[in-house]
Every structure is written in C-alpha cells, then in structure tokens.
Design a protein around this motif. Sequence first.
Motif, short mmCIF file in Angstrom:
data_model
loop_
_atom_site.label_atom_id
_atom_site.label_comp_id
_atom_site.label_asym_id
_atom_site.label_seq_id
_atom_site.Cartn_x
_atom_site.Cartn_y
_atom_site.Cartn_z
N ALA A 106 7.59 -0.24 -8.69
CA ALA A 106 6.81 0.77 -9.51
C ALA A 106 6.01 1.84 -8.57
N TRP A 107 6.23 3.06 -8.61
CA TRP A 107 5.50 4.18 -7.96
C TRP A 107 4.51 4.57 -9.02
N SER A 108 3.50 5.28 -8.57
CA SER A 108 2.32 5.87 -9.27
C SER A 108 1.92 4.67 -10.30
N PRO A 109 1.70 3.47 -9.97
CA PRO A 109 1.55 2.35 -10.77
C PRO A 109 0.31 2.56 -11.57
N LEU A 110 -0.91 3.46 -11.29
CA LEU A 110 -1.99 3.68 -11.68
C LEU A 110 -1.82 5.15 -12.57
N MET A 111 -0.76 5.66 -12.52
CA MET A 111 -0.49 7.18 -13.02
C MET A 111 -1.40 7.98 -12.36
N ARG A 112 -1.63 7.83 -11.16
CA ARG A 112 -2.63 8.54 -10.23
C ARG A 112 -4.03 8.44 -10.91
N GLY A 113 -4.55 7.30 -11.50
CA GLY A 113 -5.59 7.36 -12.47
C GLY A 113 -5.70 7.83 -13.75
N ASN A 170 15.05 -0.78 -6.60
CA ASN A 170 14.93 0.59 -7.33
C ASN A 170 13.57 1.04 -7.54
N GLN A 171 13.21 2.08 -6.64
CA GLN A 171 11.66 2.42 -6.89
C GLN A 171 11.75 3.58 -7.67
N VAL A 172 10.84 3.16 -8.78
CA VAL A 172 10.67 4.29 -9.82
C VAL A 172 9.09 4.63 -10.54
N LEU A 224 -4.55 6.95 -16.56
CA LEU A 224 -4.38 5.93 -17.69
C LEU A 224 -5.55 5.08 -17.66
N LEU A 225 -6.34 5.14 -16.67
CA LEU A 225 -7.24 4.22 -16.63
C LEU A 225 -8.37 4.18 -17.40
N ASN A 226 -8.62 5.57 -18.07
CA ASN A 226 -9.55 5.62 -19.18
C ASN A 226 -9.07 5.40 -20.73
N THR A 284 10.72 3.07 4.12
CA THR A 284 10.59 4.31 4.41
C THR A 284 11.81 4.95 3.61
N LYS A 285 11.93 6.32 3.55
CA LYS A 285 12.95 6.70 2.72
C LYS A 285 13.52 8.13 3.34
N VAL A 286 15.00 8.36 2.93
CA VAL A 286 15.48 9.45 3.60
C VAL A 286 15.12 10.42 2.61
N LEU A 331 0.75 -1.06 0.02
CA LEU A 331 0.15 0.02 0.14
C LEU A 331 0.92 1.35 -0.01
N GLY A 332 0.69 2.28 -0.98
CA GLY A 332 1.34 3.51 -0.93
C GLY A 332 0.74 4.50 0.03
N VAL A 333 1.38 5.17 0.57
CA VAL A 333 0.57 6.19 1.30
C VAL A 333 0.95 7.85 1.20
N TYR A 334 1.27 7.97 0.05
CA TYR A 334 1.88 9.57 -0.26
C TYR A 334 0.47 10.08 -0.35
N GLU A 368 -13.00 0.41 -0.69
CA GLU A 368 -13.22 -0.30 -1.99
C GLU A 368 -12.12 -0.32 -3.11
N ARG A 369 -11.35 0.63 -3.13
CA ARG A 369 -10.41 0.86 -3.98
C ARG A 369 -9.04 -0.29 -3.37
N ILE A 370 -8.81 -0.11 -2.18
CA ILE A 370 -7.73 -1.03 -1.68
C ILE A 370 -8.16 -2.46 -1.80
N ARG A 371 -9.39 -2.64 -1.78
CA ARG A 371 -9.73 -4.29 -1.89
C ARG A 371 -9.52 -4.42 -3.58
N GLU A 372 -10.01 -3.40 -4.59
CA GLU A 372 -10.03 -3.61 -5.75
C GLU A 372 -8.57 -3.83 -6.31
N ASN A 373 -7.79 -3.09 -5.79
CA ASN A 373 -6.26 -3.28 -6.17
C ASN A 373 -5.60 -4.48 -5.80
N VAL A 396 3.83 -1.76 3.39
CA VAL A 396 3.50 -0.46 3.30
C VAL A 396 4.54 0.44 2.97
N ASP A 397 4.30 1.27 1.84
CA ASP A 397 5.45 2.15 1.38
C ASP A 397 5.28 3.61 1.96
N THR A 398 6.02 4.03 3.06
CA THR A 398 5.95 5.58 3.36
C THR A 398 7.36 6.18 3.05
N1 NDP Z 1 9.76 7.06 -4.48
C1 NDP Z 1 8.88 8.23 -4.92
O1 NDP Z 1 9.58 9.12 -5.46
C2 NDP Z 1 7.52 8.05 -4.92
C3 NDP Z 1 6.87 7.13 -4.35
N2 NDP Z 1 5.52 7.03 -4.42
C4 NDP Z 1 4.91 5.84 -3.73
O2 NDP Z 1 4.06 5.20 -4.71
C5 NDP Z 1 2.69 5.00 -4.10
C6 NDP Z 1 1.63 5.10 -5.30
O3 NDP Z 1 1.71 6.15 -6.06
P1 NDP Z 1 0.95 7.52 -6.18
O4 NDP Z 1 1.53 8.54 -6.73
O5 NDP Z 1 0.14 7.47 -4.94
O6 NDP Z 1 -0.17 7.13 -7.40
P2 NDP Z 1 -1.06 5.83 -7.75
O7 NDP Z 1 -0.76 5.63 -9.10
O8 NDP Z 1 -1.10 4.76 -6.59
O9 NDP Z 1 -2.63 6.48 -7.74
C7 NDP Z 1 -3.19 6.99 -6.59
C8 NDP Z 1 -4.43 7.76 -7.01
O10 NDP Z 1 -5.15 7.17 -7.67
C9 NDP Z 1 -6.40 6.97 -7.00
N3 NDP Z 1 -6.89 5.24 -6.95
C10 NDP Z 1 -6.44 4.48 -6.29
N4 NDP Z 1 -6.89 3.13 -6.58
C11 NDP Z 1 -7.64 3.56 -7.53
C12 NDP Z 1 -8.56 2.78 -8.51
N5 NDP Z 1 -8.71 1.29 -8.25
N6 NDP Z 1 -9.26 3.15 -9.32
C13 NDP Z 1 -9.33 4.65 -9.53
N7 NDP Z 1 -8.57 5.47 -9.05
C14 NDP Z 1 -7.73 5.00 -7.84
C15 NDP Z 1 -6.43 7.56 -5.53
O11 NDP Z 1 -7.10 8.01 -4.90
P3 NDP Z 1 -7.92 7.61 -3.44
O12 NDP Z 1 -7.11 7.45 -2.56
O13 NDP Z 1 -8.98 8.65 -3.39
O14 NDP Z 1 -8.66 6.40 -3.83
C16 NDP Z 1 -4.92 8.44 -5.65
O15 NDP Z 1 -5.74 9.62 -6.07
C17 NDP Z 1 2.62 6.27 -3.45
O16 NDP Z 1 1.65 6.44 -2.34
C18 NDP Z 1 4.07 6.39 -2.54
O17 NDP Z 1 3.93 5.34 -1.72
C19 NDP Z 1 4.79 7.71 -5.24
C20 NDP Z 1 5.36 8.95 -5.84
C21 NDP Z 1 6.83 9.23 -6.02
#
Ligand code: NDP
Length: 275
Positions: A187-194, A161-163, A196-198, A77-79, A21-24, A236-241, A47-49
């Motif tokens: 992989a960080w931002s594996p969903l590209m923060r949503g 290497n987390q990228v 690329l989901l469309n 965790t990270k420095v 679980l990412g917690v940024y 629901e999304r933590i479960r979905e993921n 958990v990734d913090t």
């Molecule tokens: N090392 C580094 O430099 C970096 C590390 N990270 C790490 O990687 C983790 C993940 O990357 P992050 O940037 O958070 O981006 P993610 O690609 O994980 O996307 C998170 C976003 O997508 C939403 N989301 C989550 N699940 C779903 C879903 N099933 N359907 C639609 N939307 C969804 C979340 O909203 P909601 O919470 O409202 O569900 C949130 O807005 C971070 O939390 C952090 O731990 C991230 C960036 C840089």
Amino acid sequence: MKQITDCTVLRNGVQMPWLGLGVYKTQDGEEVIRAVTTAISLGYRSVDTAAMYGNEEGVGQAVRESGLTREDIFVTTKVWNSDQGYETTLQAFEASRRRLGFDYIDLYLVHWPVRGKYIETWKALEKLYKEGYVRAIGVSNFQIHHLQDIIKECEVKPMVNQVEYHPFLTQKELHQYCESQQIQLEAWSPLMRGELLNHPTVTDMAGKYGKTPAQIVLRWDLQHEVVTIPKSVREERIRENSGIFDFELTPEDMLRLDGLNQNRRIGPDPDNFNF
Ligand SMILES: NC(=O)C1=CN([C@@H]2O[C@H](COP(=O)(O)OP(=O)(O)OC[C@H]3O[C@@H](n4cnc5c(N)ncnc54)[C@H](OP(=O)(O)O)[C@@H]3O)[C@@H](O)[C@H]2O)C=CC1
Ligand SMILES: O=C(O)C(=O)[C@@H](O)[C@H](O)C(=O)CO
C-alpha cells in the motif's frame, strides 16, 4: 499477532517486512537520514525510496550507519519513468545502487506502467534478478491488464505490486488477482496523506480501540495481508505508525472500513498519467 519485524514471504522465499518507512517528499541529507535512523531505532526494518525521490544517498547512509547489518534492513527502490527501456533501466539501476552505496538491493520496482516501455523495462529487471543484484523484483501502479501483459511475456513473475491503497480505494479486484498470482500487494499513501484520518468511522473506531486514526487504518492493511509503508519525518508519528502490532480489529470493523471504499484516488490513475 504479527510483530514489527515480521515479514511476508515473497514467492521466491525472500522475506519482506509488513511495515516500512516511506520517504517520498523527504529531503535528501539531514531530513531523510534522521527519519530513517529514527525508524530503525524504533524497530522498522524496511525503507521505501525511489530514484525519483532524490534521497537514495541519505537512505543508504542511514542504513549503513544504523549499526545493523545490511541483511537486517530491506530496501526498496524504483526505476523512474524517463529511464524505462532495457539498457536505460540497467543504467538507472546502477546509478541507484551507487547512490545507495549497496552491493545489492532488496526489491527493485518498475515505478509506473509506461506504455510501450514496461515490458522491456521488466526484462531488464529479470536480468538484474538472475544476476543477483536484486533479491526480488516487482512493479508499482500496475492494473490487472498491465500484470497480465507482463505475465504473458515474462520469465520471472512480479513478486510485489505497490499501489495506492487505503479505505477509500480498496482495490478489491486487483488484490484478488494479485493473490491468485502470488503477487504481494503493498500500500502506498496508506494514510491517504492524512485525508481520511478525520472520517467519523475511523475516528469512532480509534476511540473504541484506544488507538489513533492512523493506527486503525494501518492495522486494516495488516489484517488484509497488505504491506504498508506510511511516510513521516516526525519522530512521534513514526512511532505512532508502528504501534499497530498490539491490537486486532474485529471482522465487523474490518468490513466497516472496507465499506468506506469510494474508488477515490489521491494520486494519478495508472491508466491515465502523463509524467
Ligand atoms: N509507488 C508509487 O507510485 C508511490 C509510492 N509512495 C510510497 O508510499 C509512501 C507513503 O505514501 P505517502 O504518499 O507519503 O502518504 P502517506 O499516506 O504515508 O501519508 C504521509 C503524510 O501523512 C502525514 N502523516 C504521517 N503519519 C501521520 C499520522 N500518524 N497522523 C497524521 N498525519 C500523518 C505525513 O506528514 P509528516 O511527514 O509531516 O508527518 C505526510 O504528510 C511514500 O512515502 C512512498 O515511499 C507514495 C506515492 C506513490
Ligand atoms: O511518490 C511516488 O512514488 C509517485 O510516483 C507519485 O507521488 C507520483 O509521482 C505523483 O503523485 C505525481 O503527482
């Protein structure tokens, strides 16, 4: 087929779960405690913090109160950049460890390759590793040339290497280099923060497999042997993921997703960041 608690084995034999679980941008206190507690109850074991996220206290509390033993949960965790340097990293580590409330941390990462600082920072991580305060050490946002620099100087090679990594940024050369050095890619931002989901390729595939777009993209990570850490604060999304262990993308569909690459980032470029 992998299971939710299955792990990759790092070069030193330490096991790291494929899913975390990412917690940024998850607030410390109630929000992060709820997210981590929910994830653990659903089977997540990682958990990734980061110090920069400001939520290590809540992460530590949720892990300690989970009812599982400390050994059952893998915490990264990270420095942060402003703490890089040898002595300052050792101090930052101690502060993180205190906030988390743990005797040891599973994986400690250099958050970004801060020019002129990351080698000294790495030497501090080596010391923490040798003294047993961390089970594994690694880096984040390191390009091939940064890794080569570290490898030239180091006694202990980075284990992870987390990228940023998703179908719009497939990091093929970096991935191959990491594999050749036994550095686990994460992989960080594996969903590209949503973002690329469309995309029609992803939504088509979701229809074909009876899965959601997020599950398709996260499954693609697993089949590329990349650790993945999607962030959500919603149950629901933590479960979905986490619903990515009961189906398999065909080789053709893996290639279709690979073909979406545009070398497009949602976050900063590691060769050109300023924070
Ligand atoms: N090392 C580094 O430099 C970096 C590390 N990270 C790490 O990687 C983790 C993940 O990357 P992050 O940037 O958070 O981006 P993610 O690609 O994980 O996307 C998170 C976003 O997508 C939403 N989301 C989550 N699940 C779903 C879903 N099933 N359907 C639609 N939307 C969804 C979340 O909203 P909601 O919470 O409202 O569900 C949130 O807005 C971070 O939390 C952090 O731990 C991230 C960036 C840089
Ligand atoms: O989340 C992280 O771990 C990060 O380092 C990034 O989010 C980074 O700080 C950033 O995106 C700054 O704009």
